[in-house]
Design a protein around this motif. Sequence first.
Motif, PDB file in Angstrom:
ATOM      1  N   GLN A  77      -7.269  -0.225  -0.877  1.00  0.00           N
ATOM      2  CA  GLN A  77      -7.613  -1.287   0.012  1.00  0.00           C
ATOM      3  C   GLN A  77      -8.916  -1.293   0.587  1.00  0.00           C
ATOM      4  O   GLN A  77      -9.614  -2.239   0.874  1.00  0.00           O
ATOM      5  CB  GLN A  77      -6.381  -1.690   0.788  1.00  0.00           C
ATOM      6  N   THR A  90       0.731  -1.217  -0.160  1.00  0.00           N
ATOM      7  CA  THR A  90      -0.056   0.112  -0.100  1.00  0.00           C
ATOM      8  C   THR A  90       0.934   1.205  -0.054  1.00  0.00           C
ATOM      9  O   THR A  90       0.595   2.220  -0.842  1.00  0.00           O
ATOM     10  CB  THR A  90      -1.031   0.050   1.196  1.00  0.00           C
ATOM     11  N   ASP A 123      -5.609  -2.512  -5.159  1.00  0.00           N
ATOM     12  CA  ASP A 123      -4.913  -2.845  -3.759  1.00  0.00           C
ATOM     13  C   ASP A 123      -5.641  -3.884  -3.002  1.00  0.00           C
ATOM     14  O   ASP A 123      -6.682  -3.699  -2.531  1.00  0.00           O
ATOM     15  CB  ASP A 123      -4.569  -1.403  -3.122  1.00  0.00           C
ATOM     16  N   GLU A 124      -5.106  -5.146  -3.046  1.00  0.00           N
ATOM     17  CA  GLU A 124      -5.846  -6.297  -2.274  1.00  0.00           C
ATOM     18  C   GLU A 124      -7.319  -6.222  -2.525  1.00  0.00           C
ATOM     19  O   GLU A 124      -8.127  -6.219  -1.560  1.00  0.00           O
ATOM     20  CB  GLU A 124      -5.519  -6.301  -0.908  1.00  0.00           C
TER      21      GLU A 124
HETATM   22 MG   LIG Z   1      -2.059  -2.688   2.248  1.00  0.00          MG
END
Ligand SMILES: [Mg+2]
Lengths: 422, 318
Positions: free
Chosen positions: B90, B50, B166-167
């Motif tokens: 995320q 991140t 992001d994820e």
């Molecule tokens: Mg992260």
Amino acid sequence: MLSKVWTIAYNGLYRVYIDRVALLYMFLAPLAISTIMGLVFGSQDGDISLPEADVLVVNKDQGDHGQRYVEFLVEDTPPDIGELIAGERASHVNEAREDVEKGDANAALIIPEEFSEQISAGEQTAVELYYNPGEDIAVTITLGVIDGITSGYNVNYAAQNIFGSGPDSFFSQWLGPASTPDQIDAVTASVESKLTQGQSVSLIQIDEVNVEGENEDINLMSYFAPAMAILFMTFAMAAGTRAILEERQDWTLQRIITTPTPRWVYMAGRLIGNYTTGFLQMLILIIATPLVALVIGADADIWGDNYLGVLLITLSVVLAGTGLGLLIAGLSKTVTQAEQASTIVLFLLAMIGGSFVQVDQVPVLDTLSRLTLNYWGINGYFDLATDDASLVDILPNVGVLLAMGVIFFGIAVWRFNRRLDF
Amino acid sequence: MTAFVQIQGLRKKYDNNGPFAVGPNEDGLNLEIKEGEIFSLLGPNGAGKTTTISMMSTLLTPTSGEVTIGGYSVTRDPLGAKKQIGVVPQEIALYPTLTARQNLHFFGKMYGLGGRELQSRTAEVLDFIGLKDRADDRVEEYSGGMKRRVNIGVGLMHRPRLIFLDEPTVGIDPQSRRSILDTVKLLNQEGMTVLYTTHYMEEAEELSHRIGIIDHGEIIALGTLEELTRKVGEQDSVLFDVDQVPDGVESQLSALEGVQQTIVQEAEIQVMCTDSNAILSQAIDILTRNGVTLHSVEVQEPDLEAVFLHLTGRALRD
Ligand SMILES: [Mg+2]
Ligand SMILES: Nc1ncnc2c1ncn2[C@@H]1O[C@H](COP(=O)(O)OP(=O)(O)O)[C@@H](O)[C@H]1O
């Protein structure tokens, strides 16, 4: 970029608009509380916290007799009367009359120049009682008291006139030893004849001048409505800036920053949104409070009719409120911290600033209150509503509020910039 | 394929949080992402994924180094760079009290869309993420998977050439995850360059043209799936599922010929070796002698998990 500023401002405004809890806090709470306070305390005459009558005494007389009034009303008032009348010396007749007309005093007692001389010479004379009939209770009290002093003179004078001496000799001479019905009849007849001959005319007359001036029948809602509106406006503003911290937590702020939108656009949008929210909140409350008063049959004249003045105070008090909210958020590290801080700070300011009780009777608070936006806002509105304050009269309030806004913004923006770095 | 993203000597040091730094070595983090590829950053929680994405999308100022996206430097021309990218954080970065449509609308405007284009693009994206029917419900009423889909949709509004994900599959059911992975592939087929971060090796294996393995802020391996697994060499991994691991078992296993590494994690023993057939019987012998009950044995072909283990001595998942 400007359209983005507006989009962000509108986004904030809209999210408040669909938030029922926020609306409840912003509108229902201040409306309900100020109405209840207004109902409980009702409307009062004159100064909210002084139930006494304010009487100005203008003594143009140099002698003892005029002084007796002054002593009784100002210098050496008997305690039980002192609770009812707050006498004050005044030197100018015209100014005193004006104060009564404006409602700053309940009545003015004017004692003429030759008062003592005339009394000593047995000539008839008069005091002038200049009063405002709107002040029912206060004026009744004043009239009664002044009547009392004056009739003291007059009784004495009448007695002397009739019997050549005071009432004491009247009783001992006539009613003393043998007071048979016949004797009493004789006395009565004698007194009657003397009275009809016009010899016992009162020495001092009271010239009552009913000025029909302004009626300062204060509607307490004129105090509590702005007090509560401002309190809940500051809460809304604190919540508004706290939302910036929340957005950082929820990553919507970061998301905006990843779009081609500079940080200042975001900040400007949020602050304009907040400011508009606060302004609309005040505006709606200013319109709604009289409506509520009408519905429940209370006095609906709450904000007066100086609309421009009300607008100016509103614009500036919301600016100060927005700045304060930003300052609290800027000094807090987390949303929770900002929430706790704003609850404490805003209630404290409201308390000191006189949102719950009038503070000008408490020496320290009176001074401290001037540091709060609540004080300047409430008094601005209150003066406009009750004292017929002009725009010039409220300029200090507007000025102080704007200055507060600028100072808060200055510190907050400086602090907040760091919070925008993630 | 040309390099669309260039990262040179990128470093971020968090002074306030101990020694963590992205790109901790002197060179910093160096990476190129080619136009049209799906590039995955694979690493455990806290590896710096991140942080890296945040620097690439101007949220964080790099301590040093340079990122260029489509020719625009993120530090010198942030607005130019940001026009190229869609960022899907995320977190579910949405306004929960607004509807999906309102969220798409708002962020669409932030991306500079307006008028008819904004309307039609909102409808398209709603269709694409399969939320046409629920478009006017508040996001807070959605399931986790639906929120994730809107979260991605927002990043697609302005048809970016590059998207950061992001994820995007954290905390959702397998079905939603499947649909998101398919979405990513579809976007890529339509020509979008994708930077995908995850701590699930299967996702990286399935999606990526190339993978960068990141740990402690550093890219420790970089390449295609084949290139990476080759790093483990002709290595096998044998996984013993046991009831207990007494002292001494680990060292006895490590002493066997051909064993490179033994990793014990709770009731699992993983043995990395050149040839699993050569050690299997001896290893089972050691376990039984130590009174260990064996539940199962699994011989694994090298995968990214093995690569990570090989490189760090730790498992990818905590
Ligand atoms: Mg992260
Ligand atoms: N703003 C920050 N200040 C200090 N430390 C941070 C900050 N943001 C992240 N970290 C730390 O940096 C490391 C990397 O975090 P992150 O990039 O979020 O990892 P990942 O996304 O791979 O899970 C973590 O150890 C995290 O705790």
